[in-house]
Design a protein around this motif. Structure first.
Motif, PDB file in Angstrom:
ATOM      1  N   UNK A   1       0.837  -1.183   0.000  1.00  0.00           N
ATOM      2  CA  UNK A   1       0.000   0.000   0.000  1.00  0.00           C
ATOM      3  C   UNK A   1       0.883   1.248   0.000  1.00  0.00           C
ATOM      4  N   UNK A   2       0.324   2.402  -0.332  1.00  0.00           N
ATOM      5  CA  UNK A   2       1.127   3.627  -0.328  1.00  0.00           C
ATOM      6  C   UNK A   2       1.817   3.868   1.012  1.00  0.00           C
ATOM      7  N   UNK A   3       2.973   4.512   0.939  1.00  0.00           N
ATOM      8  CA  UNK A   3       3.727   4.790   2.149  1.00  0.00           C
ATOM      9  C   UNK A   3       4.531   3.613   2.634  1.00  0.00           C
ATOM     10  N   UNK A   4       4.847   2.671   1.724  1.00  0.00           N
ATOM     11  CA  UNK A   4       5.606   1.467   2.075  1.00  0.00           C
ATOM     12  C   UNK A   4       4.952   0.712   3.220  1.00  0.00           C
ATOM     13  N   UNK A   5       3.639   0.613   3.126  1.00  0.00           N
ATOM     14  CA  UNK A   5       2.835  -0.119   4.108  1.00  0.00           C
ATOM     15  C   UNK A   5       2.401  -1.434   3.474  1.00  0.00           C
ATOM     16  N   UNK A   6       2.538  -2.520   4.217  1.00  0.00           N
ATOM     17  CA  UNK A   6       2.203  -3.852   3.699  1.00  0.00           C
ATOM     18  C   UNK A   6       1.121  -4.473   4.561  1.00  0.00           C
ATOM     19  N   UNK A   7       0.222  -5.194   3.910  1.00  0.00           N
ATOM     20  CA  UNK A   7      -0.830  -5.893   4.644  1.00  0.00           C
ATOM     21  C   UNK A   7      -0.912  -7.323   4.126  1.00  0.00           C
ATOM     22  N   UNK A   8      -1.104  -8.256   5.037  1.00  0.00           N
ATOM     23  CA  UNK A   8      -1.288  -9.661   4.660  1.00  0.00           C
ATOM     24  C   UNK A   8      -2.375 -10.266   5.526  1.00  0.00           C
ATOM     25  N   UNK A   9      -2.938 -11.349   5.036  1.00  0.00           N
ATOM     26  CA  UNK A   9      -3.987 -12.020   5.781  1.00  0.00           C
ATOM     27  C   UNK A   9      -3.417 -12.974   6.815  1.00  0.00           C
ATOM     28  N   UNK A  10      -4.186 -13.203   7.881  1.00  0.00           N
ATOM     29  CA  UNK A  10      -3.736 -14.099   8.950  1.00  0.00           C
ATOM     30  C   UNK A  10      -3.568 -15.524   8.462  1.00  0.00           C
ATOM     31  N   UNK A  11      -4.169 -15.871   7.307  1.00  0.00           N
ATOM     32  CA  UNK A  11      -4.040 -17.230   6.789  1.00  0.00           C
ATOM     33  C   UNK A  11      -2.591 -17.605   6.495  1.00  0.00           C
ATOM     34  N   UNK A  12      -1.760 -16.608   6.124  1.00  0.00           N
ATOM     35  CA  UNK A  12      -0.351 -16.893   5.849  1.00  0.00           C
ATOM     36  C   UNK A  12       0.417 -17.256   7.123  1.00  0.00           C
ATOM     37  N   UNK A  13      -0.147 -16.945   8.283  1.00  0.00           N
ATOM     38  CA  UNK A  13       0.513 -17.246   9.554  1.00  0.00           C
ATOM     39  C   UNK A  13      -0.065 -18.492  10.202  1.00  0.00           C
ATOM     40  N   UNK A  14      -1.351 -18.690  10.069  1.00  0.00           N
ATOM     41  CA  UNK A  14      -2.033 -19.731  10.825  1.00  0.00           C
ATOM     42  C   UNK A  14      -1.945 -21.110  10.174  1.00  0.00           C
ATOM     43  N   UNK A  15      -1.681 -21.181   8.889  1.00  0.00           N
ATOM     44  CA  UNK A  15      -1.712 -22.473   8.187  1.00  0.00           C
ATOM     45  C   UNK A  15      -0.337 -22.948   7.736  1.00  0.00           C
ATOM     46  N   UNK A  16       0.723 -22.354   8.272  1.00  0.00           N
ATOM     47  CA  UNK A  16       2.086 -22.742   7.879  1.00  0.00           C
ATOM     48  C   UNK A  16       2.943 -23.031   9.100  1.00  0.00           C
ATOM     49  N   UNK A  17       3.956 -23.856   8.887  1.00  0.00           N
ATOM     50  CA  UNK A  17       4.832 -24.248   9.993  1.00  0.00           C
ATOM     51  C   UNK A  17       5.894 -23.197  10.315  1.00  0.00           C
ATOM     52  N   UNK A  18       6.092 -22.259   9.430  1.00  0.00           N
ATOM     53  CA  UNK A  18       7.119 -21.244   9.670  1.00  0.00           C
ATOM     54  C   UNK A  18       6.806 -19.983   8.903  1.00  0.00           C
ATOM     55  N   UNK A  19       7.626 -18.938   9.069  1.00  0.00           N
ATOM     56  CA  UNK A  19       7.344 -17.627   8.478  1.00  0.00           C
ATOM     57  C   UNK A  19       7.794 -17.475   7.028  1.00  0.00           C
ATOM     58  N   UNK A  20       8.357 -18.557   6.417  1.00  0.00           N
ATOM     59  CA  UNK A  20       8.935 -18.419   5.077  1.00  0.00           C
ATOM     60  C   UNK A  20       7.908 -17.965   4.033  1.00  0.00           C
ATOM     61  N   UNK A  21       6.723 -18.580   4.055  1.00  0.00           N
ATOM     62  CA  UNK A  21       5.708 -18.226   3.052  1.00  0.00           C
ATOM     63  C   UNK A  21       5.288 -16.768   3.207  1.00  0.00           C
ATOM     64  N   UNK A  22       5.033 -16.343   4.450  1.00  0.00           N
ATOM     65  CA  UNK A  22       4.629 -14.950   4.684  1.00  0.00           C
ATOM     66  C   UNK A  22       5.728 -13.992   4.260  1.00  0.00           C
ATOM     67  N   UNK A  23       6.977 -14.312   4.615  1.00  0.00           N
ATOM     68  CA  UNK A  23       8.094 -13.442   4.258  1.00  0.00           C
ATOM     69  C   UNK A  23       8.247 -13.349   2.734  1.00  0.00           C
ATOM     70  N   UNK A  24       8.093 -14.473   2.033  1.00  0.00           N
ATOM     71  CA  UNK A  24       8.228 -14.473   0.576  1.00  0.00           C
ATOM     72  C   UNK A  24       7.115 -13.656  -0.075  1.00  0.00           C
ATOM     73  N   UNK A  25       5.909 -13.738   0.476  1.00  0.00           N
ATOM     74  CA  UNK A  25       4.807 -12.939  -0.067  1.00  0.00           C
ATOM     75  C   UNK A  25       5.075 -11.449   0.101  1.00  0.00           C
TER      76      UNK A  25
END
Length: 340
Positions: A198-222
């Motif tokens: 989003x504008x202002x170098x603001x990032x948003x992601x859904x909680x699904x990237x955190x709750x359904x994975x064993x580690x932060x790799x998928x969220x970080x890659x997104x």
């Protein structure tokens, strides 16, 4: 001359002055195809030829009529008092005027056409140019305010931004390492199809990237993919384009967008596929950071068929050393950011 086609031969007496200081001289005035011929009445020798279209009357409505062949330098003149000859010459003058270009009208017409063209160009070009300029010169704080307004509108569809302090502390610690200095990351309860910049170098992601994975790799890659896919200036330009020209003018003059200028933009944004970077730059960046590509690829297509290149070229499958993105405690806190 068409204006005089009814006359086979038209002659009359006149008084001709060759120069302003010369004496008046009797002449015979005759009308040719395109000229007025002034002749000596004694010898019939032509004394002067005037082009009919160039003749100008110097004393409209008066008798004898006074004519000159050159209005710019009216040195040579002719006096005529014969009604038939005057009428014939006047017909020629009227016919000539009706065909002659009107410089004033032409200039006026050209001015109107040019003005209309400029107005049309302004309607098409100016709003886009204004929005591009506003996006280019906006200070970081102003861009961040626009980003927060977009995030607030997204939250209307996804639910409120998750604010559990322990989880947000992990995001604040991770943002400079993942998305860059002065960036910020937020999480919302519902999926947003990966992560969004989003504008202002603001990032948003859904909680699904955190709750359904064993580690932060998928969220970080997104998050990295979102950063590579679109520039911060482009995200601001897209938002301002949605807000409209009047809202942008207010932003540039008063520093804030009108309330409600971005209403509905968040939903519009989420209805479109998330921008995707090219595989090559993404794989290179993930390899540099020690982040695997396969967890990210599987979120895009669990079967792996459409993301086979990302899986096969995963830098962690080809001898890369995985980085430790978060401790177990940090990962657990981040997974619970939307809890409670």
């Amino acid at each position: 001359m068409t204006a005089l086609k009814e006359f086979e031969r038209l002659e009359a007496q006149g008084a001709w002055r060759e120069t302003p200081k010369a004496r008046l001289r009797d002449v015979i005035v005759s009308v040719g195809d395109a000229t007025l011929i002034l002749s000596d009445p004694k010898s019939d020798k032509p004394l002067s030829h005037w082009s009919l279209p160039s003749i100008t009357r110097l004393n409209p409505g008066k008798i004898p009529a006074l004519y000159t062949p050159n209005m710019r330098e009216p040195d040579e003149t002719l006096e005529v008092d014969d009604p038939l000859m005057i009428d014939a010459i006047e017909r020629v003058l009227r016919a000539t005027l009706s065909r002659r270009a009107h410089p004033g009208r032409l200039r006026g017409g050209l001015f109107v056409v040019a003005a209309l063209a400029m107005a049309a160009a302004a309607v098409v070009w100016l709003p886009d140019a204004l929005i591009r300029h506003a996006a280019r010169i906006a200070p970081p704080a102003q861009a961040r305010d626009v980003g927060l307004a977009v995030l607030a509108d997204i939250a209307q569809s996804t639910g409120a931004v998750c604010t559990r302090k322990s989880g947000q502390a992990v995001l604040d610690w991770s943002a400079p390492r993942i998305t860059g200095t002065d960036s910020a990351i937020r999480v919302v309860p519902a999926p947003v199809n990966g992560a969004r910049r989003l504008p202002g170098d603001l990032y948003v992601m859904g909680a699904d990237l955190l709750e359904t994975h064993d580690g932060p790799e998928a969220a970080a890659a997104h998050l990295i993919a979102a950063k590579l896919a679109v520039s911060d200036e482009q995200t601001l330009q897209d938002a301002l384009d949605y807000a409209g020209t009047q809202a942008v003018l207010r932003l540039m003059t008063l520093g804030t967008l009108p309330q409600g200028a971005l209403r509905g933009y968040g939903q519009t944004l989420l209805s479109e596929p998330a921008p995707m970077p090219e595989d090559g730059p993404l794989l290179e960046e993930l390899g540099r950071r020690g982040i695997g590509a396969e967890p990210y690829a599987r979120t895009l297509d669990p079967t792996g068929q459409s993301v086979l290149n990302l899986i096969e070229q995963d830098p962690m499958r080809n001898g890369g050393k995985p980085a430790t993105l978060l401790t177990d405690q940090q990962w657990l806190a981040l997974q619970q950011i939307c809890a409670g």
